[in-house]
Design a protein around this motif. Structure first.
Motif, PDB file in Angstrom:
ATOM      1  N   MET A 110      36.378 -12.803 -41.346  1.00 27.18           N
ATOM      2  CA  MET A 110      36.450 -11.690 -40.421  1.00 27.18           C
ATOM      3  C   MET A 110      36.312 -10.387 -41.222  1.00 27.18           C
ATOM      4  SD  MET A 110      39.597 -11.046 -37.793  1.00 27.18           S
ATOM      5  CE  MET A 110      39.114 -11.053 -36.115  1.00 27.18           C
ATOM      6  N   PRO A 111      35.474  -9.479 -40.779  1.00 28.27           N
ATOM      7  CA  PRO A 111      35.332  -8.210 -41.516  1.00 28.27           C
ATOM      8  C   PRO A 111      36.571  -7.332 -41.386  1.00 28.27           C
ATOM      9  CG  PRO A 111      33.528  -8.546 -39.940  1.00 28.27           C
ATOM     10  CD  PRO A 111      34.550  -9.594 -39.678  1.00 28.27           C
ATOM     11  N   ARG A 112      36.689  -6.407 -42.291  1.00 24.47           N
ATOM     12  CA  ARG A 112      37.829  -5.491 -42.329  1.00 24.47           C
ATOM     13  C   ARG A 112      37.625  -4.299 -41.387  1.00 24.47           C
ATOM     14  NH1 ARG A 112      40.570  -6.550 -47.320  1.00 24.47           N
ATOM     15  NH2 ARG A 112      39.335  -7.891 -48.647  1.00 24.47           N
ATOM     16  N   VAL A 113      38.716  -3.579 -41.146  1.00 19.06           N
ATOM     17  CA  VAL A 113      38.670  -2.284 -40.481  1.00 19.06           C
ATOM     18  C   VAL A 113      39.145  -1.281 -41.527  1.00 19.06           C
ATOM     19  CG1 VAL A 113      39.583  -0.850 -38.611  1.00 19.06           C
ATOM     20  CG2 VAL A 113      39.161  -3.280 -38.213  1.00 19.06           C
ATOM     21  N   LEU A 114      38.454  -0.148 -41.611  1.00 14.17           N
ATOM     22  CA  LEU A 114      38.765   0.863 -42.607  1.00 14.17           C
ATOM     23  C   LEU A 114      39.135   2.155 -41.888  1.00 14.17           C
ATOM     24  CD1 LEU A 114      37.215   1.315 -45.949  1.00 14.17           C
ATOM     25  CD2 LEU A 114      36.882   3.275 -44.472  1.00 14.17           C
ATOM     26  N   ALA A 115      40.124   2.870 -42.390  1.00 13.59           N
ATOM     27  CA  ALA A 115      40.540   4.143 -41.804  1.00 13.59           C
ATOM     28  C   ALA A 115      40.339   5.258 -42.818  1.00 13.59           C
ATOM     29  CB  ALA A 115      42.003   4.091 -41.370  1.00 13.59           C
ATOM     30  N   ILE A 116      39.869   6.403 -42.313  1.00 14.36           N
ATOM     31  CA  ILE A 116      39.595   7.554 -43.161  1.00 14.36           C
ATOM     32  C   ILE A 116      40.386   8.755 -42.643  1.00 14.36           C
ATOM     33  CG2 ILE A 116      37.815   9.160 -43.949  1.00 14.36           C
ATOM     34  CD1 ILE A 116      35.780   6.872 -43.558  1.00 14.36           C
ATOM     35  N   ASP A 117      41.212   9.323 -43.519  1.00  9.94           N
ATOM     36  CA  ASP A 117      41.908  10.578 -43.229  1.00  9.94           C
ATOM     37  C   ASP A 117      41.180  11.643 -44.045  1.00  9.94           C
ATOM     38  OD1 ASP A 117      43.669  12.544 -42.451  1.00  9.94           O
ATOM     39  OD2 ASP A 117      45.231  11.942 -43.866  1.00  9.94           O
ATOM     40  N   ASP A 171      43.594   9.758 -33.028  1.00 10.56           N
ATOM     41  CA  ASP A 171      44.489  10.906 -33.118  1.00 10.56           C
ATOM     42  C   ASP A 171      45.271  10.827 -34.421  1.00 10.56           C
ATOM     43  OD1 ASP A 171      46.253  12.991 -32.695  1.00 10.56           O
ATOM     44  OD2 ASP A 171      47.003  12.227 -30.778  1.00 10.56           O
ATOM     45  N   GLU A 172      45.192  11.872 -35.215  1.00 10.19           N
ATOM     46  CA  GLU A 172      45.918  11.857 -36.489  1.00 10.19           C
ATOM     47  C   GLU A 172      47.093  12.818 -36.511  1.00 10.19           C
ATOM     48  OE1 GLU A 172      43.702  14.934 -39.446  1.00 10.19           O
ATOM     49  OE2 GLU A 172      42.817  12.964 -39.362  1.00 10.19           O
ATOM     50  N   SER A 181      48.857   8.439 -44.848  1.00  9.93           N
ATOM     51  CA  SER A 181      48.443   8.885 -43.511  1.00  9.93           C
ATOM     52  C   SER A 181      47.341   7.990 -42.958  1.00  9.93           C
ATOM     53  CB  SER A 181      47.956  10.336 -43.558  1.00  9.93           C
ATOM     54  OG  SER A 181      49.010  11.200 -43.871  1.00  9.93           O
ATOM     55  N   ALA A 182      46.363   7.668 -43.783  1.00 12.23           N
ATOM     56  CA  ALA A 182      45.282   6.764 -43.360  1.00 12.23           C
ATOM     57  C   ALA A 182      45.851   5.385 -43.020  1.00 12.23           C
ATOM     58  CB  ALA A 182      44.216   6.653 -44.442  1.00 12.23           C
ATOM     59  N   THR A 183      46.822   4.935 -43.792  1.00 13.33           N
ATOM     60  CA  THR A 183      47.446   3.637 -43.545  1.00 13.33           C
ATOM     61  C   THR A 183      48.198   3.644 -42.217  1.00 13.33           C
ATOM     62  OG1 THR A 183      47.682   3.370 -45.940  1.00 13.33           O
ATOM     63  CG2 THR A 183      48.950   1.861 -44.543  1.00 13.33           C
ATOM     64  N   ILE A 184      48.884   4.740 -41.919  1.00  8.25           N
ATOM     65  CA  ILE A 184      49.617   4.861 -40.652  1.00  8.25           C
ATOM     66  C   ILE A 184      48.643   4.834 -39.477  1.00  8.25           C
ATOM     67  CG2 ILE A 184      50.993   6.452 -39.235  1.00  8.25           C
ATOM     68  CD1 ILE A 184      52.438   7.229 -41.919  1.00  8.25           C
ATOM     69  N   MET A 185      47.523   5.559 -39.591  1.00  4.78           N
ATOM     70  CA  MET A 185      46.509   5.544 -38.520  1.00  4.78           C
ATOM     71  C   MET A 185      46.009   4.122 -38.285  1.00  4.78           C
ATOM     72  SD  MET A 185      44.045   8.928 -38.998  1.00  4.78           S
ATOM     73  CE  MET A 185      43.043   8.097 -40.175  1.00  4.78           C
ATOM     74  N   GLN A 234      47.495   1.202 -39.152  1.00  4.29           N
ATOM     75  CA  GLN A 234      48.541   0.311 -38.627  1.00  4.29           C
ATOM     76  C   GLN A 234      48.779   0.563 -37.143  1.00  4.29           C
ATOM     77  OE1 GLN A 234      49.986  -2.256 -40.592  1.00  4.29           O
ATOM     78  NE2 GLN A 234      50.405  -2.875 -38.509  1.00  4.29           N
ATOM     79  N   ASP A 235      48.728   1.826 -36.734  1.00  7.27           N
ATOM     80  CA  ASP A 235      48.874   2.173 -35.331  1.00  7.27           C
ATOM     81  C   ASP A 235      47.737   1.547 -34.509  1.00  7.27           C
ATOM     82  OD1 ASP A 235      50.197   3.650 -33.191  1.00  7.27           O
ATOM     83  OD2 ASP A 235      48.430   4.946 -33.199  1.00  7.27           O
ATOM     84  N   TYR A 236      46.538   1.617 -35.024  1.00  9.08           N
ATOM     85  CA  TYR A 236      45.380   1.001 -34.361  1.00  9.08           C
ATOM     86  C   TYR A 236      45.591  -0.513 -34.220  1.00  9.08           C
ATOM     87  CZ  TYR A 236      40.725  -1.032 -33.901  1.00  9.08           C
ATOM     88  OH  TYR A 236      39.659  -1.786 -33.502  1.00  9.08           O
ATOM     89  N   LEU A 237      46.030  -1.153 -35.290  1.00  4.68           N
ATOM     90  CA  LEU A 237      46.262  -2.604 -35.250  1.00  4.68           C
ATOM     91  C   LEU A 237      47.354  -2.969 -34.256  1.00  4.68           C
ATOM     92  CD1 LEU A 237      46.099  -3.510 -39.052  1.00  4.68           C
ATOM     93  CD2 LEU A 237      44.365  -3.972 -37.311  1.00  4.68           C
ATOM     94  N   SER A 238      48.397  -2.166 -34.186  1.00  5.13           N
ATOM     95  CA  SER A 238      49.505  -2.427 -33.263  1.00  5.13           C
ATOM     96  C   SER A 238      49.032  -2.335 -31.806  1.00  5.13           C
ATOM     97  CB  SER A 238      50.649  -1.447 -33.489  1.00  5.13           C
ATOM     98  OG  SER A 238      51.177  -1.606 -34.772  1.00  5.13           O
ATOM     99  N   LYS A 239      48.197  -1.348 -31.520  1.00  2.11           N
ATOM    100  CA  LYS A 239      47.700  -1.159 -30.147  1.00  2.11           C
ATOM    101  C   LYS A 239      46.688  -2.229 -29.772  1.00  2.11           C
ATOM    102  CE  LYS A 239      48.451   3.786 -30.009  1.00  2.11           C
ATOM    103  NZ  LYS A 239      47.841   5.105 -30.102  1.00  2.11           N
ATOM    104  N   LYS A 240      45.990  -2.755 -30.765  1.00  4.93           N
ATOM    105  CA  LYS A 240      44.967  -3.775 -30.539  1.00  4.93           C
ATOM    106  C   LYS A 240      45.551  -5.106 -30.093  1.00  4.93           C
ATOM    107  CE  LYS A 240      41.740  -6.084 -33.386  1.00  4.93           C
ATOM    108  NZ  LYS A 240      41.013  -6.193 -34.604  1.00  4.93           N
ATOM    109  N   LYS A 241      46.790  -5.365 -30.511  1.00  4.90           N
ATOM    110  CA  LYS A 241      47.427  -6.670 -30.200  1.00  4.90           C
ATOM    111  C   LYS A 241      47.841  -6.782 -28.760  1.00  4.90           C
ATOM    112  CE  LYS A 241      48.936  -7.649 -34.810  1.00  4.90           C
ATOM    113  NZ  LYS A 241      49.973  -7.831 -35.742  1.00  4.90           N
TER     114      LYS A 241
END
Length: 137
Positions: A1-8, A92-93, A124-128, A130-137
């Protein structure tokens, strides 16, 4: 499965976080000078499979664009031209920097360590992410 990357993305520094291959855990990857972001990402994408990129969208408390919006929008356009095959999602950051600082305090980092702005950007990028992953579930 490919990764998801976040950019702050910021004027000076850019924090980057990435998921594991199962898209369960978000981890800070690095903080880089913003002017090197496209080159860094080209290299990273040549080595790792990424299916989606989250890019922070700075907003004021009333949801109007912040003063850094113009700089980030210019980066988003460059990103789209460089990586047209990648899916982008704006997130949203707001509050991520404050949450990053609180995370550093909670983890026991000394005041001198908490002044490391590069670490704040990466968290900050990690928080964005993790928040995305939490909402995805």
């Amino acid at each position: 499965m490919p990764r998801v990357l976040a950019i702050d993305y910021g004027k000076k520094r850019t924090g980057i976080a990435v998921t594991d291959e199962m898209q369960i855990i978000a981890s800070g990857l690095t903080t880089i000078p913003s002017e090197t972001a496209i080159a860094f990402l080209k290299d990273y994408f040549s080595k790792e499979k990424v299916e989606k990129v989250l890019i922070g969208e700075p907003k004021q408390m009333d949801y109007t664009p912040s003063e850094s919006t113009e700089v980030i929008e210019a980066f988003v356009e460059k990103f789209k031209k460089s990586f047209p095959y990648l899916s982008i999602e704006r997130v949203d950051e707001r509050f991520t920097s404050k949450m990053a600082l609180q995370t550093m305090i909670d983890s026991g980092l000394k005041k001198k360590q908490r002044q490391n702005k590069a670490l704040i950007d990466e968290i900050s990028a990690t928080i964005m992410l993790q928040d995305y992953l939490s909402k995805k579930k």
